[in-house]
Design a protein around this motif. Sequence first.
Motif, PDB file in Angstrom:
ATOM      1  N   ALA A 382       0.842  -1.209   0.000  1.00  0.00           N
ATOM      2  CA  ALA A 382       0.000   0.000   0.000  1.00  0.00           C
ATOM      3  C   ALA A 382       0.868   1.247   0.000  1.00  0.00           C
ATOM      4  CB  ALA A 382      -0.927  -0.015   1.216  1.00  0.00           C
ATOM      5  N   ARG A 383       1.947   1.218   0.757  1.00  0.00           N
ATOM      6  CA  ARG A 383       2.844   2.388   0.814  1.00  0.00           C
ATOM      7  C   ARG A 383       3.563   2.590  -0.519  1.00  0.00           C
ATOM      8  NH1 ARG A 383       3.689   4.429   5.879  1.00  0.00           N
ATOM      9  NH2 ARG A 383       3.444   3.048   7.679  1.00  0.00           N
ATOM     10  N   THR A 384       4.042   1.521  -1.095  1.00  0.00           N
ATOM     11  CA  THR A 384       4.834   1.628  -2.329  1.00  0.00           C
ATOM     12  C   THR A 384       3.985   2.088  -3.510  1.00  0.00           C
ATOM     13  OG1 THR A 384       6.282  -0.131  -1.534  1.00  0.00           O
ATOM     14  CG2 THR A 384       6.345   0.322  -3.905  1.00  0.00           C
ATOM     15  N   TYR A 385       2.737   1.653  -3.541  1.00  0.00           N
ATOM     16  CA  TYR A 385       1.932   1.890  -4.747  1.00  0.00           C
ATOM     17  C   TYR A 385       0.753   2.842  -4.528  1.00  0.00           C
ATOM     18  CZ  TYR A 385       4.788  -1.872  -6.642  1.00  0.00           C
ATOM     19  OH  TYR A 385       5.847  -2.640  -7.056  1.00  0.00           O
ATOM     20  N   GLY A 386       0.854   3.694  -3.494  1.00  0.00           N
ATOM     21  CA  GLY A 386      -0.109   4.786  -3.402  1.00  0.00           C
ATOM     22  C   GLY A 386      -1.495   4.409  -2.915  1.00  0.00           C
ATOM     23  N   LEU A 387      -1.574   3.477  -1.991  1.00  0.00           N
ATOM     24  CA  LEU A 387      -2.885   3.087  -1.448  1.00  0.00           C
ATOM     25  C   LEU A 387      -2.982   3.278   0.067  1.00  0.00           C
ATOM     26  CD1 LEU A 387      -3.451  -0.206  -3.464  1.00  0.00           C
ATOM     27  CD2 LEU A 387      -4.837   1.871  -3.645  1.00  0.00           C
ATOM     28  N   TYR A 388      -1.886   3.601   0.709  1.00  0.00           N
ATOM     29  CA  TYR A 388      -1.863   3.722   2.162  1.00  0.00           C
ATOM     30  C   TYR A 388      -2.336   5.121   2.565  1.00  0.00           C
ATOM     31  CZ  TYR A 388      -0.066   3.114   6.896  1.00  0.00           C
ATOM     32  OH  TYR A 388       0.042   2.977   8.251  1.00  0.00           O
ATOM     33  N   PRO A 389      -3.115   5.251   3.614  1.00  0.00           N
ATOM     34  CA  PRO A 389      -3.579   4.284   4.613  1.00  0.00           C
ATOM     35  C   PRO A 389      -4.976   3.737   4.355  1.00  0.00           C
ATOM     36  CG  PRO A 389      -4.023   6.482   5.389  1.00  0.00           C
ATOM     37  CD  PRO A 389      -3.460   6.633   4.007  1.00  0.00           C
ATOM     38  N   ARG A 390      -5.487   4.045   3.176  1.00  0.00           N
ATOM     39  CA  ARG A 390      -6.800   3.474   2.882  1.00  0.00           C
ATOM     40  C   ARG A 390      -6.727   1.948   2.910  1.00  0.00           C
ATOM     41  NH1 ARG A 390     -10.827   4.540  -2.086  1.00  0.00           N
ATOM     42  NH2 ARG A 390     -12.348   3.133  -1.184  1.00  0.00           N
ATOM     43  N   LYS A 391      -5.665   1.394   2.362  1.00  0.00           N
ATOM     44  CA  LYS A 391      -5.430  -0.048   2.335  1.00  0.00           C
ATOM     45  C   LYS A 391      -4.156  -0.368   3.107  1.00  0.00           C
ATOM     46  CE  LYS A 391      -8.699  -0.943  -0.797  1.00  0.00           C
ATOM     47  NZ  LYS A 391      -9.954  -1.621  -0.374  1.00  0.00           N
ATOM     48  N   GLY A 392      -4.039  -1.612   3.537  1.00  0.00           N
ATOM     49  CA  GLY A 392      -2.768  -2.087   4.075  1.00  0.00           C
ATOM     50  C   GLY A 392      -2.589  -1.960   5.567  1.00  0.00           C
ATOM     51  N   THR A 393      -3.623  -1.480   6.266  1.00  0.00           N
ATOM     52  CA  THR A 393      -3.504  -1.431   7.718  1.00  0.00           C
ATOM     53  C   THR A 393      -4.883  -1.549   8.367  1.00  0.00           C
ATOM     54  OG1 THR A 393      -2.426  -0.283   9.564  1.00  0.00           O
ATOM     55  CG2 THR A 393      -3.635   1.095   7.962  1.00  0.00           C
ATOM     56  N   ILE A 394      -4.872  -1.689   9.663  1.00  0.00           N
ATOM     57  CA  ILE A 394      -6.124  -1.704  10.426  1.00  0.00           C
ATOM     58  C   ILE A 394      -6.104  -0.459  11.294  1.00  0.00           C
ATOM     59  CG2 ILE A 394      -7.469  -2.935  12.186  1.00  0.00           C
ATOM     60  CD1 ILE A 394      -6.337  -5.563  11.054  1.00  0.00           C
ATOM     61  N   ALA A 395      -6.882   0.534  10.883  1.00  0.00           N
ATOM     62  CA  ALA A 395      -6.887   1.822  11.582  1.00  0.00           C
ATOM     63  C   ALA A 395      -8.243   2.476  11.344  1.00  0.00           C
ATOM     64  CB  ALA A 395      -5.773   2.724  11.045  1.00  0.00           C
ATOM     65  N   VAL A 396      -8.611   3.369  12.231  1.00  0.00           N
ATOM     66  CA  VAL A 396      -9.867   4.096  12.036  1.00  0.00           C
ATOM     67  C   VAL A 396      -9.745   4.911  10.754  1.00  0.00           C
ATOM     68  CG1 VAL A 396     -11.333   5.941  12.939  1.00  0.00           C
ATOM     69  CG2 VAL A 396     -10.471   4.139  14.470  1.00  0.00           C
ATOM     70  N   GLY A 397     -10.712   4.753   9.870  1.00  0.00           N
ATOM     71  CA  GLY A 397     -10.699   5.455   8.589  1.00  0.00           C
ATOM     72  C   GLY A 397     -10.303   4.575   7.428  1.00  0.00           C
ATOM     73  N   SER A 398      -9.596   3.477   7.709  1.00  0.00           N
ATOM     74  CA  SER A 398      -9.171   2.593   6.620  1.00  0.00           C
ATOM     75  C   SER A 398     -10.329   1.706   6.169  1.00  0.00           C
ATOM     76  CB  SER A 398      -8.017   1.694   7.095  1.00  0.00           C
ATOM     77  OG  SER A 398      -6.904   2.476   7.425  1.00  0.00           O
ATOM     78  N   ASP A 399     -10.230   1.222   4.945  1.00  0.00           N
ATOM     79  CA  ASP A 399     -11.215   0.255   4.469  1.00  0.00           C
ATOM     80  C   ASP A 399     -11.181  -0.979   5.371  1.00  0.00           C
ATOM     81  OD1 ASP A 399     -11.916   1.871   2.372  1.00  0.00           O
ATOM     82  OD2 ASP A 399     -11.097   0.583   0.789  1.00  0.00           O
ATOM     83  N   ALA A 400     -12.351  -1.539   5.600  1.00  0.00           N
ATOM     84  CA  ALA A 400     -12.431  -2.730   6.462  1.00  0.00           C
ATOM     85  C   ALA A 400     -12.137  -3.978   5.634  1.00  0.00           C
ATOM     86  CB  ALA A 400     -13.802  -2.804   7.124  1.00  0.00           C
ATOM     87  N   ASP A 401     -10.902  -4.062   5.177  1.00  0.00           N
ATOM     88  CA  ASP A 401     -10.393  -5.236   4.451  1.00  0.00           C
ATOM     89  C   ASP A 401      -9.620  -6.070   5.465  1.00  0.00           C
ATOM     90  OD1 ASP A 401     -11.332  -3.934   2.193  1.00  0.00           O
ATOM     91  OD2 ASP A 401      -9.345  -3.437   1.406  1.00  0.00           O
ATOM     92  N   LEU A 402     -10.162  -7.212   5.818  1.00  0.00           N
ATOM     93  CA  LEU A 402      -9.600  -7.982   6.936  1.00  0.00           C
ATOM     94  C   LEU A 402      -9.512  -9.457   6.576  1.00  0.00           C
ATOM     95  CD1 LEU A 402     -11.909  -6.413   9.702  1.00  0.00           C
ATOM     96  CD2 LEU A 402      -9.538  -5.736   9.197  1.00  0.00           C
ATOM     97  N   VAL A 403      -8.536 -10.126   7.170  1.00  0.00           N
ATOM     98  CA  VAL A 403      -8.478 -11.585   7.090  1.00  0.00           C
ATOM     99  C   VAL A 403      -8.513 -12.119   8.498  1.00  0.00           C
ATOM    100  CG1 VAL A 403      -7.337 -13.558   6.065  1.00  0.00           C
ATOM    101  CG2 VAL A 403      -6.719 -11.282   5.334  1.00  0.00           C
ATOM    102  N   LEU A 404      -9.415 -13.046   8.760  1.00  0.00           N
ATOM    103  CA  LEU A 404      -9.418 -13.759  10.031  1.00  0.00           C
ATOM    104  C   LEU A 404      -8.563 -14.995   9.819  1.00  0.00           C
ATOM    105  CD1 LEU A 404     -11.587 -11.696  10.472  1.00  0.00           C
ATOM    106  CD2 LEU A 404     -13.044 -13.449  11.465  1.00  0.00           C
ATOM    107  N   TRP A 405      -7.502 -15.077  10.599  1.00  0.00           N
ATOM    108  CA  TRP A 405      -6.447 -16.048  10.324  1.00  0.00           C
ATOM    109  C   TRP A 405      -6.260 -16.986  11.508  1.00  0.00           C
ATOM    110  CZ3 TRP A 405      -3.694 -16.184   5.727  1.00  0.00           C
ATOM    111  CH2 TRP A 405      -2.600 -17.067   5.691  1.00  0.00           C
ATOM    112  N   ASP A 406      -6.282 -18.278  11.232  1.00  0.00           N
ATOM    113  CA  ASP A 406      -6.019 -19.265  12.289  1.00  0.00           C
ATOM    114  C   ASP A 406      -4.538 -19.647  12.210  1.00  0.00           C
ATOM    115  OD1 ASP A 406      -5.687 -21.422  13.929  1.00  0.00           O
ATOM    116  OD2 ASP A 406      -7.547 -22.419  13.325  1.00  0.00           O
ATOM    117  N   PRO A 407      -3.743 -19.193  13.201  1.00  0.00           N
ATOM    118  CA  PRO A 407      -2.291 -19.426  13.103  1.00  0.00           C
ATOM    119  C   PRO A 407      -1.909 -20.887  13.336  1.00  0.00           C
ATOM    120  CG  PRO A 407      -2.831 -18.374  15.197  1.00  0.00           C
ATOM    121  CD  PRO A 407      -4.111 -18.417  14.407  1.00  0.00           C
ATOM    122  N   ASN A 408      -2.823 -21.666  13.865  1.00  0.00           N
ATOM    123  CA  ASN A 408      -2.477 -23.052  14.212  1.00  0.00           C
ATOM    124  C   ASN A 408      -3.015 -24.084  13.244  1.00  0.00           C
ATOM    125  OD1 ASN A 408      -1.205 -22.229  16.676  1.00  0.00           O
ATOM    126  ND2 ASN A 408      -3.268 -21.846  17.470  1.00  0.00           N
TER     127      ASN A 408
END
Length: 492
Positions: A382-408
Amino acid sequence: MAFDTIVKGGMIVTAADRYIADIGIKDGRITALAAELSGADELIDASGLLVLPGGIDSHVHLSQPSSDASVMADDFESGTRSAAAGGTTTVLAFALQKKGQSLREAVAEYHAQADGKCHVDVSFHLIISDPTPQVLGQELPALIEAGYSSFKVFMTYDDLVLNDRQLLEVFAVAGAHGATVMVHAEGYDAIRFLSEKLEREGHVAPYYHALSRPEIVEREATHRAISHAEITGIPIVIVHVSGREALEQIRWARARGLKVSAETCPQYITLTADDLRDLNMGFEGAKYVCSPPPRDAESQAAIWQGLVDGTLELFSSDHCPFFFQDEDGRGKDTPKARTSFRWVPNGIPGVETRLAILFSEGVSKGRISLEKFVALTATNHARTYGLYPRKGTIAVGSDADLVLWDPNRKETIRQETLHHGSDYTPWEGFEVTGWPIATMLRGSVVMENGQVLNRPGNGHYLTRYTSSAQATANVDWSKALSADTNQSSITG
Ligand code: DUC
Ligand code: ZN
Ligand code: ZN
Ligand code: ZN
């Protein structure tokens, strides 16, 4: 209700930190992060799971024509379905300019293929194959301003290669307009020379693909690209770095203060040239033919070192999907390809397995932290290609693009459970620890337990800002966050 959805109790991970919190989502954006949120139409229980920013894969080929009879096994529908299944919510694909074609035509062609058909958000890097004065003087600057803020150039392939003068001209336009240039760094003449020699010697099996483009070919081109970047004063991204020789050049450039970013891919940490050499030099090795080719164990170790020490900032798939066997002759296994490795299409599928492979080999095996994993698979793209902070992080204001991940969760990668269009995966039987359970795109679940919701059209086209906007920075959040997701006006 205050929220449309609350994701409750997961371990949120960003490139900077990790903490347990609820995520409040309204109109597709994250509007609150707090210990306890309430008041939503829908609750998603994430306890015991990691909640990661949706993956961003900034190197994906879909519906791209080839110079021969081969046809890509994924269009924008199947390719983005596969992305969603693997936990990726933004795909940066390529819009290829054919020789003689205007950039506007190329961009319009790809929009016609992508619009309304994507399961995740997409944006296009341009591939510049014909830098005419019209392209350099007018079309490219206009497209950069319109949000097509990155493009790729090739230093090899008959139908794509740019000579040094052309590379310099293209780099100069990027510099003047703040675009980001991705470079495919393998030297055309050296590859031709070595390939023809191998063929004369009767060395035509897929394995010889690897010998026709050894590390020195990549090292030389990487050095040349860096030199051109220094001459023109632009930042560049060296894509698909495969091993230690190219890495040495990138470290050398950084030590000189040059802005050189670098990308690597799953194949360079998990495959080696020996995978192209199946028993008795048969044709199965074609399944692993990609460029640059996978190297050896020593180079794999060097790539890990580069990921750990920050030399490599981007981990992309280079998803470039071909069929292995296809009855209509559009795949890798054709009579012509059996006469020489030179006719095997270069590329492997991997958009769906990218996150699981890096998580398993990196995080589960203790080589990289969770935060590093997020940086390499989402934030840095997102930083390299002009999408941050809308994409690429979890923060207030960012798009709610999320992965629920089972680490085990332990899984074995199998073609039969993947969603891509290819008829094989190079990672058949590969065991991983860590797996995506659900993918959310702008607040909507698009994948749950391996089922991708059948709603192509969920994905939007993203316009992106330029690297100069980023560097002068102070990227204004309100601007970054309100960038229109809809089709750009310049497609005509
Ligand atoms: N370069 C890519 O980026 N992808 C596939 C083939 C290639 O040469
Ligand atoms: Zn479009
Ligand atoms: Zn390439
Ligand atoms: Zn590629």
